[in-house]
Design a protein around this motif. Structure first.
Motif, short mmCIF file in Angstrom:
data_model
loop_
_atom_site.label_atom_id
_atom_site.label_comp_id
_atom_site.label_asym_id
_atom_site.label_seq_id
_atom_site.Cartn_x
_atom_site.Cartn_y
_atom_site.Cartn_z
N THR A 4 0.85 -1.18 0.00
CA THR A 4 0.00 0.00 0.00
C THR A 4 0.89 1.24 0.00
N ILE A 5 0.34 2.31 -0.51
CA ILE A 5 1.04 3.59 -0.54
C ILE A 5 0.09 4.64 -0.01
N ASP A 18 -11.90 3.41 -1.87
CA ASP A 18 -12.49 2.37 -2.71
C ASP A 18 -12.42 2.69 -4.20
N HIS A 19 -11.58 3.64 -4.60
CA HIS A 19 -11.32 3.93 -6.01
C HIS A 19 -9.88 3.50 -6.32
N LYS A 20 -9.67 3.04 -7.53
CA LYS A 20 -8.31 2.71 -7.96
C LYS A 20 -7.69 3.95 -8.59
N LEU A 21 -6.44 4.18 -8.24
CA LEU A 21 -5.71 5.34 -8.77
C LEU A 21 -4.40 4.86 -9.37
N GLY A 22 -3.88 5.64 -10.28
CA GLY A 22 -2.54 5.41 -10.79
C GLY A 22 -1.63 6.51 -10.25
N LEU A 23 -0.43 6.15 -9.88
CA LEU A 23 0.54 7.12 -9.39
C LEU A 23 1.76 7.09 -10.28
N GLN A 24 2.34 8.24 -10.48
CA GLN A 24 3.60 8.32 -11.22
C GLN A 24 4.63 8.93 -10.29
N PHE A 25 5.69 8.21 -10.06
CA PHE A 25 6.74 8.71 -9.19
C PHE A 25 7.66 9.62 -9.99
N VAL A 26 7.89 10.80 -9.48
CA VAL A 26 8.72 11.78 -10.15
C VAL A 26 10.10 11.83 -9.50
N GLU A 60 9.90 17.75 -16.03
CA GLU A 60 8.97 17.31 -17.05
C GLU A 60 8.37 15.96 -16.62
N VAL A 61 7.06 15.92 -16.53
CA VAL A 61 6.35 14.72 -16.09
C VAL A 61 5.59 14.17 -17.28
N ALA A 62 5.78 12.89 -17.56
CA ALA A 62 5.12 12.25 -18.70
C ALA A 62 3.61 12.14 -18.46
N SER A 63 2.83 12.33 -19.49
CA SER A 63 1.39 12.16 -19.39
C SER A 63 1.05 10.67 -19.37
N PRO A 64 -0.01 10.29 -18.63
CA PRO A 64 -0.38 8.87 -18.57
C PRO A 64 -0.88 8.35 -19.90
#
Length: 64
Positions: A4-5, A18-26, A60-64
């Protein structure tokens, strides 16, 4: 074993349980710390938020 995070989403105030999320580590901003008081934790959270805001403005963060 599931991992878990715990995350803090800047400028967001809705319930996401109770929602699924995506995370991007920068970038990792610091190691895990233990705090002697809630005041110390709150102060560190303020520093962390500022660090993240600067990082997101300058990276610069990549778009999902």
């Amino acid at each position: 074993k599931d991992r878990t995070i715990e995350t803090y989403i800047l400028d967001f105030d809705r319930n996401l349980y109770d929602h699924k999320l995506g995370l991007q580590f920068v970038r990792r901003i610091r190691d895990e710390l233990w705090f002697a008081s809630a005041a110390e934790l709150k102060a560190q959270m303020g520093k962390d938020i500022e660090t993240v805001r600067v990082t997101l403005r300058t990276t610069e963060v990549a778009s999902p």
